[in-house]
Design an enzyme around this catalytic site. Structure first.
Site, PDB file in Angstrom:
ATOM      1  N   GLU A   1       0.856  -1.190   0.000  1.00 19.90           N
ATOM      2  CA  GLU A   1       0.000   0.000   0.000  1.00 19.90           C
ATOM      3  C   GLU A   1       0.894   1.242   0.000  1.00 19.90           C
ATOM      4  O   GLU A   1       1.848   1.342   0.782  1.00 19.90           O
ATOM      5  CB  GLU A   1      -0.891  -0.013   1.231  1.00 19.90           C
ATOM      6  CG  GLU A   1      -1.580   1.295   1.588  1.00 19.90           C
ATOM      7  CD  GLU A   1      -2.463   1.832   0.467  1.00 19.90           C
ATOM      8  OE1 GLU A   1      -2.466   3.060   0.260  1.00 19.90           O
ATOM      9  OE2 GLU A   1      -3.147   1.030  -0.200  1.00 19.90           O
ATOM     10  N   GLN A   2       0.588   2.210  -0.881  1.00 19.46           N
ATOM     11  CA  GLN A   2       1.450   3.375  -1.002  1.00 19.46           C
ATOM     12  C   GLN A   2       1.331   4.342   0.171  1.00 19.46           C
ATOM     13  O   GLN A   2       2.282   5.056   0.498  1.00 19.46           O
ATOM     14  CB  GLN A   2       1.169   4.105  -2.304  1.00 19.46           C
ATOM     15  CG  GLN A   2      -0.181   4.783  -2.393  1.00 19.46           C
ATOM     16  CD  GLN A   2      -0.325   5.577  -3.682  1.00 19.46           C
ATOM     17  OE1 GLN A   2       0.629   5.746  -4.442  1.00 19.46           O
ATOM     18  NE2 GLN A   2      -1.535   6.080  -3.923  1.00 19.46           N
TER      19      GLN A   2
ATOM     20  N   ARG B   1     -16.549   2.929   4.983  1.00 19.67           N
ATOM     21  CA  ARG B   1     -15.451   2.261   4.273  1.00 19.67           C
ATOM     22  C   ARG B   1     -14.305   1.904   5.213  1.00 19.67           C
ATOM     23  O   ARG B   1     -13.717   0.822   5.120  1.00 19.67           O
ATOM     24  CB  ARG B   1     -14.922   3.143   3.143  1.00 19.67           C
ATOM     25  CG  ARG B   1     -15.906   3.415   2.023  1.00 19.67           C
ATOM     26  CD  ARG B   1     -15.253   4.230   0.908  1.00 19.67           C
ATOM     27  NE  ARG B   1     -14.258   3.448   0.222  1.00 19.67           N
ATOM     28  CZ  ARG B   1     -14.493   2.740  -0.879  1.00 19.67           C
ATOM     29  NH1 ARG B   1     -15.707   2.712  -1.404  1.00 19.67           N
ATOM     30  NH2 ARG B   1     -13.532   2.062  -1.457  1.00 19.67           N
TER      31      ARG B   1
ATOM     32  N   TYR C   1     -27.997   6.828   4.587  1.00 18.29           N
ATOM     33  CA  TYR C   1     -28.206   5.609   5.377  1.00 18.29           C
ATOM     34  C   TYR C   1     -27.214   5.599   6.548  1.00 18.29           C
ATOM     35  O   TYR C   1     -26.181   6.266   6.512  1.00 18.29           O
ATOM     36  CB  TYR C   1     -28.046   4.346   4.518  1.00 18.29           C
ATOM     37  CG  TYR C   1     -26.798   4.290   3.665  1.00 18.29           C
ATOM     38  CD1 TYR C   1     -25.579   3.846   4.183  1.00 18.29           C
ATOM     39  CD2 TYR C   1     -26.838   4.671   2.323  1.00 18.29           C
ATOM     40  CE1 TYR C   1     -24.446   3.785   3.393  1.00 18.29           C
ATOM     41  CE2 TYR C   1     -25.704   4.613   1.530  1.00 18.29           C
ATOM     42  CZ  TYR C   1     -24.508   4.164   2.068  1.00 18.29           C
ATOM     43  OH  TYR C   1     -23.380   4.114   1.287  1.00 18.29           O
TER      44      TYR C   1
ATOM     45  N   ASP D   1     -11.869  -1.413  -9.050  1.00 14.67           N
ATOM     46  CA  ASP D   1     -11.869  -0.150  -9.781  1.00 14.67           C
ATOM     47  C   ASP D   1     -10.690  -0.015 -10.731  1.00 14.67           C
ATOM     48  O   ASP D   1     -10.735   0.788 -11.662  1.00 14.67           O
ATOM     49  CB  ASP D   1     -11.850   1.028  -8.802  1.00 14.67           C
ATOM     50  CG  ASP D   1     -13.208   1.308  -8.183  1.00 14.67           C
ATOM     51  OD1 ASP D   1     -14.198   0.704  -8.641  1.00 14.67           O
ATOM     52  OD2 ASP D   1     -13.273   2.130  -7.248  1.00 14.67           O
TER      53      ASP D   1
END
Length: 328
Positions: A30-31, A104, A210, A288
């Site tokens: 992970e960067q 998230r 929500y 993505d």
């Protein structure tokens, strides 16, 4: 058998867990200097939640997620119900797994917590890669390298892996602009908002909201179909006054939610042409990085989780046939 995953988001983390389950050695690069999911709320439907359940994560999901009772669509001004459908026990009975709303970061953190120690490497920004026979060499900005038998680009909508393998892309602006915000529950408790997925449909715009984070926060997204903001970034600050002005005359619940924002972020929704393929030799893409989706059907994160499961199924089948990782 080693696998390197570039990107420590939801797609990369869930793919790592799926690949570990079939017995592969997995490293995630992970960067960012620390694992931190940007964004706000996401919806995880049964096609993806069942896969996370199979990884033994149901208790963790229930501790931070919200199970909405319904999806409820209403008119923008008077609140008249246009459609209401169940999302609770009825969905679980029909599809064998629950429907969830998450922040998230909550989902990313529970996935990361399920990884073996030493599997996740932060501060690794990819700058290049090279395929040599049955190996892939990844090079990082720090000067570090990683040699692996399969490299997975799970590095999101601005994927460096995709650019290195397939070249630069040209996204096009859809015309839609979205503002997002998170509202603490105590600021809107007087509205008595049901635990459901709410949509307000109006002239050239809609609003979705929500509960997330175990009901402690309300996720709100306001989308207009014609806007002049064209930067594709989740982290650009917007002005709450601009959102209120655009949604002048909308239902008091919508106005109250926007008015409760402490801050808002604005991003332009872009679309992309389909890639002719997602893989080249021992390098592949997921989520993505290869099939970014507009948020209208709330399937982006769910599809990235499915991608990891599909990749694990294919590699599991290849190992049973010939005992090694196959090119894709």
């Amino acid at each position: 058998m080693r696998v390197a995953i570039i990107g420590g988001g939801i797609g990369g983390l869930s793919a790592a867990l799926q690949l570990l389950k079939i017995g592969l050695d997995v490293d995630i690069y992970e960067q960012a200097p620390q694992l931190s999911e940007i964004g706000a709320g996401i919806q995880i439907s049964p096609n993806a939640s069942r896969l996370l359940q199979r990884l033994g994560l149901e208790a963790a999901m229930d501790s931070v997620g919200v199970r909405p009772r319904a999806v409820h669509q209403r008119r923008w001004d008077d609140g008249h119900a246009l459609q209401r459908a169940p999302l609770g026990p009825e969905v679980e009975a029909a599809f064998g797994a629950p429907y969830y709303h998450f922040h998230r970061a909550d989902l990313a953190n529970l996935l990361a917590a399920a990884l073996p120690q030493g599997c996740l490497h932060v501060g690794h920004k990819l700058t290049g890669l090279e395929q040599k026979g049955e190996r892939v060499i990844a090079r990082f900005e720090s000067g570090a390298t990683a040699e692996t038998e399969l490299l997975v680009g799970a590095d999101g909508i601005h994927s460096r892996v995709r650019e290195l393998v397939f070249g630069a892309e040209k996204p096009h602006f859809t015309g839609c602009v979205a503002w997002r915000g998170l509202v603490p529950a105590e600021r809107v408790s007087h509205l008595s908002i049901e635990v459901a997925s709410h949509s307000w449909l109006g002239p050239e715009a809609h609003v979705v909201h929500y509960w997330v984070s175990g009901g402690r926060m309300m996720n709100v997204v306001c989308v207009v179909e014609r806007g002049d903001w064209e930067r594709e970034s989740w982290t650009d600050k917007g002005e709450v006054a601009d959102v209120l002005a655009r949604f002048e005359g909308w239902h008091p619940i919508v106005r109250s939610l926007v008015g409760a924002f402490s801050e808002t972020f604005v991003w332009a929704l872009h679309d992309r042409s389909e890639l002719p393929c997602w893989s080249d030799g021992r390098v592949t893409l997921l989520g993505d990085a290869c099939h970014p989706m507009l948020p209208m059907m709330a399937q982006g994160a769910a599809q990235s989780i499915e991608d990891g499961a599909a990749l694990a199924a294919l590699q599991g089948s290849a190992r049973r046939r010939n005992g090694r990782i196959s090119a894709l």
